[in-house]
Design a protein around this motif. Sequence first.
Motif, PDB file in Angstrom:
ATOM      1  N   ALA A  55       0.807  -1.225   0.000  1.00  0.00           N
ATOM      2  CA  ALA A  55       0.000   0.000   0.000  1.00  0.00           C
ATOM      3  C   ALA A  55       0.836   1.269   0.000  1.00  0.00           C
ATOM      4  N   VAL A  56       2.117   1.185   0.348  1.00  0.00           N
ATOM      5  CA  VAL A  56       3.019   2.335   0.417  1.00  0.00           C
ATOM      6  C   VAL A  56       2.394   3.401   1.346  1.00  0.00           C
ATOM      7  N   ASP A  57       2.190   4.627   0.895  1.00  0.00           N
ATOM      8  CA  ASP A  57       1.669   5.657   1.796  1.00  0.00           C
ATOM      9  C   ASP A  57       0.258   5.361   2.289  1.00  0.00           C
ATOM     10  N   ALA A  58      -0.478   4.581   1.521  1.00  0.00           N
ATOM     11  CA  ALA A  58      -1.840   4.246   1.941  1.00  0.00           C
ATOM     12  C   ALA A  58      -1.862   3.241   3.088  1.00  0.00           C
ATOM     13  N   LYS A  59      -0.677   2.818   3.510  1.00  0.00           N
ATOM     14  CA  LYS A  59      -0.617   1.858   4.624  1.00  0.00           C
ATOM     15  C   LYS A  59      -1.179   2.439   5.911  1.00  0.00           C
ATOM     16  N   TRP A  60      -1.189   3.780   6.029  1.00  0.00           N
ATOM     17  CA  TRP A  60      -1.560   4.362   7.309  1.00  0.00           C
ATOM     18  C   TRP A  60      -3.006   4.093   7.684  1.00  0.00           C
ATOM     19  N   ASP A  61      -3.903   4.025   6.707  1.00  0.00           N
ATOM     20  CA  ASP A  61      -5.282   3.663   7.035  1.00  0.00           C
ATOM     21  C   ASP A  61      -5.346   2.264   7.634  1.00  0.00           C
ATOM     22  N   LEU A  62      -4.533   1.358   7.100  1.00  0.00           N
ATOM     23  CA  LEU A  62      -4.486  -0.005   7.621  1.00  0.00           C
ATOM     24  C   LEU A  62      -3.849  -0.015   9.012  1.00  0.00           C
ATOM     25  N   ALA A  63      -2.793   0.765   9.176  1.00  0.00           N
ATOM     26  CA  ALA A  63      -2.119   0.828  10.470  1.00  0.00           C
ATOM     27  C   ALA A  63      -3.015   1.437  11.547  1.00  0.00           C
ATOM     28  N   PHE A  64      -3.765   2.484  11.178  1.00  0.00           N
ATOM     29  CA  PHE A  64      -4.648   3.117  12.154  1.00  0.00           C
ATOM     30  C   PHE A  64      -5.734   2.147  12.630  1.00  0.00           C
ATOM     31  N   ALA A  65      -6.144   1.222  11.758  1.00  0.00           N
ATOM     32  CA  ALA A  65      -7.124   0.210  12.169  1.00  0.00           C
ATOM     33  C   ALA A  65      -6.520  -0.708  13.240  1.00  0.00           C
ATOM     34  N   LYS A  66      -5.248  -1.051  13.091  1.00  0.00           N
ATOM     35  CA  LYS A  66      -4.580  -1.859  14.115  1.00  0.00           C
ATOM     36  C   LYS A  66      -4.467  -1.078  15.423  1.00  0.00           C
ATOM     37  N   ALA A  67      -4.188   0.209  15.321  1.00  0.00           N
ATOM     38  CA  ALA A  67      -4.087   1.046  16.520  1.00  0.00           C
ATOM     39  C   ALA A  67      -5.416   1.075  17.265  1.00  0.00           C
TER      40      ALA A  67
END
Length: 397
Positions: A55-67
């Motif tokens: 996802a490159v920069d779009a990874k943050w939406d995925l990471a925020f879900a883990k948070a």
Amino acid sequence: MTTLAALRANPNALSVHYGRFGVADRLLLTGHSHQAWPDVALNGQVEAFTDASTAVDAKWDLAFAKAERLRQAYRDLLGDGDRDTGGDIALGANTHELVVRFLSSLDLRARPRLVTTDGEFHTLRRQLARLAEEGVEVVRVAAAPAETLAERLAAEVDDRTAAVLVSAVLFETSRIVPSLDGVGAACRYQGAELLVDAYHALGVAPFSMRGLESAWITGGGYKYLQLGEGNCFLRLPSHAQDLRPVITGWFAEFEDLTSKASGLVGYAPGGDRFAGSTYDPTSHYRAAAVLDFFASHQLTPSFLREVSLHQNGLLASLFDDLDASPDVITRDRSAPREAFGGFLALTAPAAGKLQEKLAERGVLTDSRGDKLRLGPAPYLSDSQLEAAIATLGEVLR
């Protein structure tokens, strides 16, 4: 369903899931310092890399879900409701960065007094000592006896007190501090803040928010929750939205709607008000994998407490059977095991040397000052605990 009998057996029923840490073949009594991670933790770390590469920069939406998965886990452990009804949660790599942001939100010019104990973990001990060097009045109340600590802390709260900072479980002695709700009441009456360090309670000892709804709670998953580093939290009371931490990162600007109107530095609502800046999300992926593992094996707080009481009770009984000289090594017998957290603290002038000698014989423990700390974990069998105490007996002889 995981049962206590299955964990007492040899091999321990959970140990197969901790192959990379080799828990079945090692006597890891480091549970108070940190427990082993289940093998699924690696899956979480691989998933973090996969999301980043795909996802490159779009990874943050995925990471925020883990948070958010991690935030809800902490709400559940605190018994603090869900995202809509519970306290807001700020996440951090460690409790120090979160406590520093908390301290930076206090008006220490108007209230230059902080109340704490002489039994706090290094996060508070060192930072408060440094603030004292700069002129902040730091009152240290004796941690012992634990039975009256809350009462004695409450008596120190006055209208010059900015905050009381205290642990729910004392990290050196394993004693649970009862009646913290009384400290909460004293703080509310005087307009002071209360910060409770629940790090050594979550996942191994009872912790209740009753009477602490207005308190700040900090902790993490490095120890009894097996989440590894980088998974700490600060639970914010509702009035936190009125505070403006001086130490603030640009992640606290997300969703900020105030700075343009006021001309002042603005803050996002909720837990993000105490957010930092860019972080490594790998730890949250690992945490999510471990949390799912705990759920699938019914490793609930109440069950983990049952396991902990059994294991620490067994260690205490086996230690007593050694009949060691109390001048060499002893333990606190003034209270039942229910008054302690997740490890057995043995008082020994040569605690550090004992730790070294035990390690040479394959028993890994932990020591601080004159305390040798034996920290069992759910993946250890009774026979492993028996072998560890037998080795201690050999070292003492």
